[in-house]
Design a protein around this motif. Structure first.
Motif, PDB file in Angstrom:
ATOM      1  N   MET A  83       0.810  -1.189  -0.062  1.00 15.70           N
ATOM      2  CA  MET A  83       0.092   0.006   0.180  1.00 15.70           C
ATOM      3  C   MET A  83       0.889   1.179   0.096  1.00 15.70           C
ATOM      4  O   MET A  83       1.680   1.633   0.817  1.00 15.70           O
ATOM      5  N   ASN A  84       0.728   2.124  -1.167  1.00 10.92           N
ATOM      6  CA  ASN A  84       1.437   3.263  -1.059  1.00 10.92           C
ATOM      7  C   ASN A  84       0.635   4.526  -1.239  1.00 10.92           C
ATOM      8  O   ASN A  84      -0.384   4.426  -1.624  1.00 10.92           O
ATOM      9  N   SER A  85       1.137   5.787  -1.077  1.00  9.46           N
ATOM     10  CA  SER A  85       0.695   6.827  -1.032  1.00  9.46           C
ATOM     11  C   SER A  85      -0.900   6.859  -0.206  1.00  9.46           C
ATOM     12  O   SER A  85      -2.120   7.125  -0.729  1.00  9.46           O
ATOM     13  N   LEU A  86      -0.646   6.336   1.060  1.00  9.43           N
ATOM     14  CA  LEU A  86      -1.802   5.898   1.914  1.00  9.43           C
ATOM     15  C   LEU A  86      -2.593   7.281   2.091  1.00  9.43           C
ATOM     16  O   LEU A  86      -1.874   8.428   2.343  1.00  9.43           O
ATOM     17  N   LYS A  87      -3.797   7.268   2.449  1.00  9.01           N
ATOM     18  CA  LYS A  87      -4.813   8.407   2.726  1.00  9.01           C
ATOM     19  C   LYS A  87      -5.554   7.966   4.020  1.00  9.01           C
ATOM     20  O   LYS A  87      -5.747   6.703   4.255  1.00  9.01           O
ATOM     21  N   PRO A  88      -5.934   8.889   4.804  1.00 11.24           N
ATOM     22  CA  PRO A  88      -6.571   8.729   6.025  1.00 11.24           C
ATOM     23  C   PRO A  88      -8.017   7.526   5.606  1.00 11.24           C
ATOM     24  O   PRO A  88      -8.397   7.148   6.517  1.00 11.24           O
ATOM     25  N   GLU A  89      -8.479   7.895   4.510  1.00 10.26           N
ATOM     26  CA  GLU A  89      -9.755   7.039   4.004  1.00 10.26           C
ATOM     27  C   GLU A  89      -9.117   5.711   3.897  1.00 10.26           C
ATOM     28  O   GLU A  89     -10.242   4.883   3.848  1.00 10.26           O
ATOM     29  N   ASP A  90      -8.090   5.412   4.119  1.00 10.80           N
ATOM     30  CA  ASP A  90      -7.587   4.000   3.872  1.00 10.80           C
ATOM     31  C   ASP A  90      -7.686   3.169   5.350  1.00 10.80           C
ATOM     32  O   ASP A  90      -7.551   2.046   5.258  1.00 10.80           O
ATOM     33  N   THR A  91      -7.949   4.033   6.384  1.00  8.69           N
ATOM     34  CA  THR A  91      -7.730   3.426   7.715  1.00  8.69           C
ATOM     35  C   THR A  91      -9.042   2.326   7.793  1.00  8.69           C
ATOM     36  O   THR A  91     -10.247   2.877   7.587  1.00  8.69           O
ATOM     37  N   ALA A  92      -8.742   1.249   8.193  1.00  9.52           N
ATOM     38  CA  ALA A  92      -9.686   0.272   8.120  1.00  9.52           C
ATOM     39  C   ALA A  92      -8.963  -0.980   8.871  1.00  9.52           C
ATOM     40  O   ALA A  92      -7.767  -1.196   9.218  1.00  9.52           O
ATOM     41  N   VAL A  93      -9.810  -2.162   9.032  1.00 10.30           N
ATOM     42  CA  VAL A  93      -9.207  -3.365   9.257  1.00 10.30           C
ATOM     43  C   VAL A  93      -9.331  -4.314   8.314  1.00 10.30           C
ATOM     44  O   VAL A  93     -10.240  -4.403   7.466  1.00 10.30           O
ATOM     45  N   TYR A  94      -8.138  -4.629   7.860  1.00 14.45           N
ATOM     46  CA  TYR A  94      -7.658  -5.287   6.340  1.00 14.45           C
ATOM     47  C   TYR A  94      -7.826  -6.805   6.818  1.00 14.45           C
ATOM     48  O   TYR A  94      -7.159  -7.316   7.683  1.00 14.45           O
ATOM     49  N   TYR A  95      -8.612  -7.575   5.888  1.00 14.52           N
ATOM     50  CA  TYR A  95      -8.690  -9.126   5.885  1.00 14.52           C
ATOM     51  C   TYR A  95      -8.178  -9.607   4.675  1.00 14.52           C
ATOM     52  O   TYR A  95      -8.346  -9.189   3.459  1.00 14.52           O
ATOM     53  N   CYS A  96      -7.489 -10.689   4.793  1.00 14.98           N
ATOM     54  CA  CYS A  96      -7.290 -11.556   3.580  1.00 14.98           C
ATOM     55  C   CYS A  96      -8.297 -12.692   3.468  1.00 14.98           C
ATOM     56  O   CYS A  96      -8.872 -13.168   4.510  1.00 14.98           O
ATOM     57  N   ALA A  97      -8.337 -13.140   2.483  1.00 13.84           N
ATOM     58  CA  ALA A  97      -9.355 -14.236   1.969  1.00 13.84           C
ATOM     59  C   ALA A  97      -8.925 -15.285   1.128  1.00 13.84           C
ATOM     60  O   ALA A  97      -7.958 -14.739   0.314  1.00 13.84           O
ATOM     61  N   ALA A  98      -9.525 -16.536   1.038  1.00 12.68           N
ATOM     62  CA  ALA A  98      -9.053 -17.191   0.094  1.00 12.68           C
ATOM     63  C   ALA A  98     -10.344 -18.106  -0.460  1.00 12.68           C
ATOM     64  O   ALA A  98     -11.291 -18.594   0.298  1.00 12.68           O
ATOM     65  N   GLY A  99     -10.409 -18.416  -1.744  1.00 17.36           N
ATOM     66  CA  GLY A  99     -11.514 -19.103  -2.408  1.00 17.36           C
ATOM     67  C   GLY A  99     -11.207 -19.435  -3.574  1.00 17.36           C
ATOM     68  O   GLY A  99     -10.058 -19.402  -4.214  1.00 17.36           O
ATOM     69  N   LEU A 100     -12.067 -20.102  -4.592  1.00 18.73           N
ATOM     70  CA  LEU A 100     -11.847 -21.012  -5.615  1.00 18.73           C
ATOM     71  C   LEU A 100     -12.629 -20.106  -6.825  1.00 18.73           C
ATOM     72  O   LEU A 100     -12.650 -20.723  -7.967  1.00 18.73           O
ATOM     73  N   ILE A 101     -13.404 -18.971  -6.655  1.00 15.87           N
ATOM     74  CA  ILE A 101     -13.947 -18.221  -7.554  1.00 15.87           C
ATOM     75  C   ILE A 101     -13.005 -17.406  -8.241  1.00 15.87           C
ATOM     76  O   ILE A 101     -12.453 -16.504  -7.392  1.00 15.87           O
ATOM     77  N   TRP A 102     -12.889 -17.163  -9.563  1.00 11.69           N
ATOM     78  CA  TRP A 102     -11.890 -16.311 -10.303  1.00 11.69           C
ATOM     79  C   TRP A 102     -12.245 -15.000  -9.782  1.00 11.69           C
ATOM     80  O   TRP A 102     -13.067 -14.277 -10.289  1.00 11.69           O
ATOM     81  N   LEU A 103     -10.908 -14.195  -9.005  1.00 10.51           N
ATOM     82  CA  LEU A 103     -11.100 -12.708  -9.103  1.00 10.51           C
ATOM     83  C   LEU A 103     -12.414 -12.019  -8.520  1.00 10.51           C
ATOM     84  O   LEU A 103     -12.566 -11.144  -8.684  1.00 10.51           O
ATOM     85  N   THR A 104     -13.086 -12.748  -7.761  1.00 13.06           N
ATOM     86  CA  THR A 104     -14.480 -12.018  -7.192  1.00 13.06           C
ATOM     87  C   THR A 104     -14.058 -10.914  -6.297  1.00 13.06           C
ATOM     88  O   THR A 104     -13.359 -11.347  -5.532  1.00 13.06           O
ATOM     89  N   ARG A 105     -14.973  -9.910  -6.553  1.00 16.21           N
ATOM     90  CA  ARG A 105     -15.157  -8.734  -5.625  1.00 16.21           C
ATOM     91  C   ARG A 105     -15.965  -9.130  -4.512  1.00 16.21           C
ATOM     92  O   ARG A 105     -16.274  -8.175  -3.713  1.00 16.21           O
ATOM     93  N   LEU A 106     -16.723 -10.238  -4.236  1.00 19.30           N
ATOM     94  CA  LEU A 106     -17.830 -10.540  -3.428  1.00 19.30           C
ATOM     95  C   LEU A 106     -17.242 -11.510  -2.235  1.00 19.30           C
ATOM     96  O   LEU A 106     -16.861 -12.567  -2.561  1.00 19.30           O
ATOM     97  N   TRP A 107     -17.397 -10.598  -1.039  1.00 21.77           N
ATOM     98  CA  TRP A 107     -16.793 -11.478   0.123  1.00 21.77           C
ATOM     99  C   TRP A 107     -17.392 -12.828   0.439  1.00 21.77           C
ATOM    100  O   TRP A 107     -16.700 -13.586   0.976  1.00 21.77           O
TER     101      TRP A 107
END
Length: 123
Positions: A83-107
């Motif tokens: 993460m570069n050029s970080l902004k205050p709006e990037d403040t959050a809890v970040y989670y990693c995830a694993a799955g078998l669906i191609w590049l899905t945006r849906l948690w």
């Protein structure tokens, strides 16, 4: 079952950089698409990045495109978020995830999640 352990969160100044790591268990890491999500207080969970099993394909929302880079090292069973050029709006809890669906945006289409790591960007 896949266990995911995140690390690398912390406090940084606006404009700074941070690198998150997600270590995965097992010997089948390369079978999984991996993703990053974030959630700030009072806001919905937001897709941040995704990467294919072999690392050759990635996906980002416009909010982070050009600033964040997702990568993986299958020999180390580890995924990263630079993460570069970080902004205050990037403040959050970040989670990693694993799955078998191609590049899905849906948690809900991911099968496994890490415990989360806090990223705080000061003004």
């Amino acid at each position: 079952q896949v266990q995911l352990v995140e690390s690398g969160g912390g406090l940084v100044q606006a404009g700074g950089s941070l690198r998150l790591s997600c270590a995965a268990s097992g010997r089948t890491f390369s079978r999984y698409n991996m993703g990053w999500f974030r959630q700030a207080p009072g806001k919905e969970r937001e897709f941040v990045a995704a990467i294919s099993g072999d690392g050759s394909s990635t996906r980002y929302p416009d909010s982070v495109k050009g600033r964040f880079t997702i990568s993986r090292d299958n020999a180390k069973n580890t995924m990263y978020l630079q993460m570069n050029s970080l902004k205050p709006e990037d403040t959050a809890v970040y989670y990693c995830a694993a799955g078998l669906i191609w590049l899905t945006r849906l948690w809900e289409e991911y099968s496994y999640w890490g415990q989360g790591t806090q990223v705080t960007v000061s003004s």
